[in-house]
Design a protein around this motif. Structure first.
Motif, PDB file in Angstrom:
ATOM      1  N   GLN A 165      17.190 -38.095  75.256  1.00 14.46           N
ATOM      2  CA  GLN A 165      15.729 -37.375  76.155  1.00 14.46           C
ATOM      3  C   GLN A 165      16.982 -37.506  77.490  1.00 14.46           C
ATOM      4  O   GLN A 165      17.083 -36.295  77.916  1.00 14.46           O
ATOM      5  CB  GLN A 165      14.548 -37.589  76.703  1.00 14.46           C
ATOM      6  N   SER A 168      20.343 -35.326  77.206  1.00 12.92           N
ATOM      7  CA  SER A 168      19.760 -34.059  76.962  1.00 12.92           C
ATOM      8  C   SER A 168      19.344 -33.798  78.131  1.00 12.92           C
ATOM      9  O   SER A 168      19.499 -32.523  79.100  1.00 12.92           O
ATOM     10  CB  SER A 168      19.158 -33.058  76.442  1.00 12.92           C
ATOM     11  N   ARG A 169      19.640 -34.242  79.898  1.00 12.44           N
ATOM     12  CA  ARG A 169      18.707 -34.174  81.055  1.00 12.44           C
ATOM     13  C   ARG A 169      17.150 -33.368  81.362  1.00 12.44           C
ATOM     14  O   ARG A 169      17.005 -32.553  81.767  1.00 12.44           O
ATOM     15  CB  ARG A 169      19.787 -33.443  81.215  1.00 12.44           C
ATOM     16  N   ALA A 170      16.472 -33.670  80.047  1.00 13.93           N
ATOM     17  CA  ALA A 170      15.000 -33.369  79.686  1.00 13.93           C
ATOM     18  C   ALA A 170      14.217 -34.750  80.259  1.00 13.93           C
ATOM     19  O   ALA A 170      14.285 -35.896  80.192  1.00 13.93           O
ATOM     20  CB  ALA A 170      14.733 -33.021  77.816  1.00 13.93           C
TER      21      ALA A 170
END
Length: 188
Positions: A165, A168-170
């Motif tokens: 996460q 993915s820069r989420a």
């Protein structure tokens, strides 16, 4: 005959709240110059001092939330990391994962995994458990070396997903009553 629905209607949840556990944990990694594969970021792991001889006691730093009613899960994880490891990590209010844990060893509950930021290698080498803070040991390992410690499958999977996460820069921002939780300037 009483059904589950009847019990829910009749129960006073303010007087007798449901028994559950809410964990707050920080995914803290270390910036070593030799890391070339993002999946191999070294992770700060702690051995919980409570029954350390039991299997699967390694995991992310943090602990249970709910001791102080005015404290958010974000405030809790920052307080616990500082109190138990003696460091001020760059923990952000970004939640990298929320993990439901059914009842097993503990009451059922949720684990909030916050982005604990990246520590410089020199700072990371100074991390030690604070005496009486709840941790028996600290290790800094990449996921490929988790087999060297007794970490349970769920904790290892939780960490791998949180790392993905972050890459993915989420993530989900932690809010309180619809407002973003701010980081005090002294801790940013």
């Amino acid at each position: 005959m009483t059904t589950d629905t009847d019990d829910m209607v009749q129960r006073d949840y303010k007087a007798k709240p449901a028994t559950s556990r809410h964990g707050t944990h920080a995914l803290i990694t270390v910036a070593y110059d030799v890391v070339s594969v993002p999946e191999e970021e070294p992770v700060v792991l702690v051995l919980k001092a409570f029954e350390p001889e039991k299997p699967g006691r390694w995991g992310l730093p943090g602990g249970s939330w709910g001791r102080y009613p005015e404290e958010t899960p974000f405030d809790t994880v920052r307080r616990l990391v500082e109190a138990r490891l003696g460091i001020v990590a760059p923990i952000s209010p970004v939640v990298l994962g929320v993990d439901w844990t059914p009842q097993a060893r503990f009451a059922p509950g949720m684990n909030y995994i916050f982005d604990g930021g990246v520590l410089p290698a020199a700072s990371a080498e100074q991390i030690r458990p604070v005496p009486g803070g709840g941790y028996a040991d600290v290790r800094i390992l990449p996921p490929s070396r988790f087999s060297e410690i007794d970490i349970d499958h769920a904790a290892a999977a939780r960490i791998s997903l949180a790392l993905a996460q972050r890459r993915s820069r989420a993530g989900v921002l932690m809010t309180m009553r619809g407002e973003l939780i701010s980081i005090p300037a002294s801790r940013a």
